[in-house]
Motif scaffolding. Sequence first.
Motif, PDB file in Angstrom:
ATOM      1  N   GLU A 198       5.427  -0.053 -11.324  1.00 26.71           N
ATOM      2  CA  GLU A 198       5.812  -1.297 -10.689  1.00 26.71           C
ATOM      3  C   GLU A 198       6.953  -1.957 -11.453  1.00 26.71           C
ATOM      4  OE1 GLU A 198       2.421  -3.833 -10.045  1.00 26.71           O
ATOM      5  OE2 GLU A 198       1.141  -2.084 -10.016  1.00 26.71           O
TER       6      GLU A 198
ATOM      7  N   VAL B 183       8.043  -5.215 -10.225  1.00 25.58           N
ATOM      8  CA  VAL B 183       8.010  -6.351  -9.320  1.00 25.58           C
ATOM      9  C   VAL B 183       7.603  -7.585 -10.098  1.00 25.58           C
ATOM     10  CG1 VAL B 183       6.988  -7.278  -7.216  1.00 25.58           C
ATOM     11  CG2 VAL B 183       7.316  -4.810  -7.446  1.00 25.58           C
TER      12      VAL B 183
ATOM     13  N   ASN C 144      -2.127 -10.016  -1.855  1.00 28.80           N
ATOM     14  CA  ASN C 144      -2.766  -9.526  -3.087  1.00 28.80           C
ATOM     15  C   ASN C 144      -3.331 -10.708  -3.872  1.00 28.80           C
ATOM     16  OD1 ASN C 144      -3.422  -8.342  -5.512  1.00 28.80           O
ATOM     17  ND2 ASN C 144      -1.476  -7.334  -5.826  1.00 28.80           N
TER      18      ASN C 144
ATOM     19  N   ARG D 225      -3.605  -0.053  -2.902  1.00 25.13           N
ATOM     20  CA  ARG D 225      -2.370  -0.447  -2.232  1.00 25.13           C
ATOM     21  C   ARG D 225      -1.256   0.484  -2.660  1.00 25.13           C
ATOM     22  NH1 ARG D 225       0.805  -2.446  -6.055  1.00 25.13           N
ATOM     23  NH2 ARG D 225      -0.078  -3.542  -7.851  1.00 25.13           N
ATOM     24  N   THR D 226      -0.077   0.326  -2.051  1.00 28.60           N
ATOM     25  CA  THR D 226       1.106   1.049  -2.480  1.00 28.60           C
ATOM     26  C   THR D 226       1.791   0.245  -3.586  1.00 28.60           C
ATOM     27  OG1 THR D 226       2.603  -0.043  -0.936  1.00 28.60           O
ATOM     28  CG2 THR D 226       1.388   1.874  -0.101  1.00 28.60           C
ATOM     29  N   ASN D 227       2.998   0.626  -3.965  1.00 31.78           N
ATOM     30  CA  ASN D 227       3.770  -0.160  -4.934  1.00 31.78           C
ATOM     31  C   ASN D 227       4.201  -1.510  -4.380  1.00 31.78           C
ATOM     32  OD1 ASN D 227       3.633   1.452  -7.191  1.00 31.78           O
ATOM     33  ND2 ASN D 227       5.547   2.519  -6.799  1.00 31.78           N
ATOM     34  N   VAL D 228       4.091  -1.697  -3.080  1.00 32.16           N
ATOM     35  CA  VAL D 228       4.378  -3.002  -2.474  1.00 32.16           C
ATOM     36  C   VAL D 228       3.183  -3.912  -2.742  1.00 32.16           C
ATOM     37  CG1 VAL D 228       4.865  -4.218  -0.322  1.00 32.16           C
ATOM     38  CG2 VAL D 228       5.786  -1.915  -0.694  1.00 32.16           C
ATOM     39  N   PRO D 229       3.383  -5.064  -3.367  1.00 32.36           N
ATOM     40  CA  PRO D 229       2.248  -5.889  -3.801  1.00 32.36           C
ATOM     41  C   PRO D 229       1.261  -6.249  -2.695  1.00 32.36           C
ATOM     42  CG  PRO D 229       4.258  -6.657  -4.846  1.00 32.36           C
ATOM     43  CD  PRO D 229       4.680  -5.616  -3.846  1.00 32.36           C
ATOM     44  N   ASN D 230       1.774  -6.682  -1.537  1.00 35.07           N
ATOM     45  CA  ASN D 230       0.900  -7.150  -0.458  1.00 35.07           C
ATOM     46  C   ASN D 230       0.770  -6.080   0.627  1.00 35.07           C
ATOM     47  OD1 ASN D 230       0.638  -9.732  -1.719  1.00 35.07           O
ATOM     48  ND2 ASN D 230       2.611 -10.312  -0.878  1.00 35.07           N
ATOM     49  N   SER D 231       0.263  -4.915   0.238  1.00 37.65           N
ATOM     50  CA  SER D 231       0.218  -3.789   1.177  1.00 37.65           C
ATOM     51  C   SER D 231      -1.192  -3.252   1.420  1.00 37.65           C
ATOM     52  CB  SER D 231       1.103  -2.646   0.665  1.00 37.65           C
ATOM     53  OG  SER D 231       0.657  -2.197  -0.609  1.00 37.65           O
TER      54      SER D 231
END
Length: 207
Positions: free
Chosen positions: A22, A24, A112, A129-135
């Motif tokens: 990550e 982010v 998240n 989740r994926t590397n996208v925080p809100n996924s």
Amino acid sequence: MRKLAALAVLVSSLSACGGAGENVTPPNPPTPGPAPQLSADLCYLMDTTMGEISLAVDNTHTPVTGNNFASYVDEQFYDQTLFHRVINNFMIQGGGFTTGMVNKPGRAPIVNEANVGFSNLRGTIAMARTNVPNSATSQFFINTLNNPQLDYSASSVGYAVFGQVIAGMEVVDQVSITPTAKHGVYSDVPVVDVVINSVTKISCPAG
């Protein structure tokens, strides 16, 4: 190295295992004050082909995640899904694939809630989740060791813990040591399916 590669992506879609870490900036500051204690607001019985696991979900501190899990349970979404990704001394992941590693798409992703202060301790349940925080959608994992590297921090958005195992941790441990293999593009897949037969709401134990 295998554990580090697994940590890089606890995949919501499981399109690949591993990947970049990550980079982010966390969207919100952590909740000030001491870390909260997990509440047992909603409880569930997860019946699997390896035994029963009882879960307590915190709807007080993680209402978005708790209600998301409750909605999937109410829809019987988890029935006949798999623990499709198992890494000994790390975690077991489920809630998004059926037999044959057929993807079962979930609803829209959720925010998240990793920043409330819960830690990915042994026996806690958290959202994959994926590397996208809100996924995160439907998939979850149960920590089989203390995994503080998965927590929210100044450098990581973290993985949202929303409950804990209150009975049946011995079943989780048995799942965690089941033999695994590669299945197409997917790694760490149990050789013999570990099926979640059903997840049903139960009364939380007193106290």
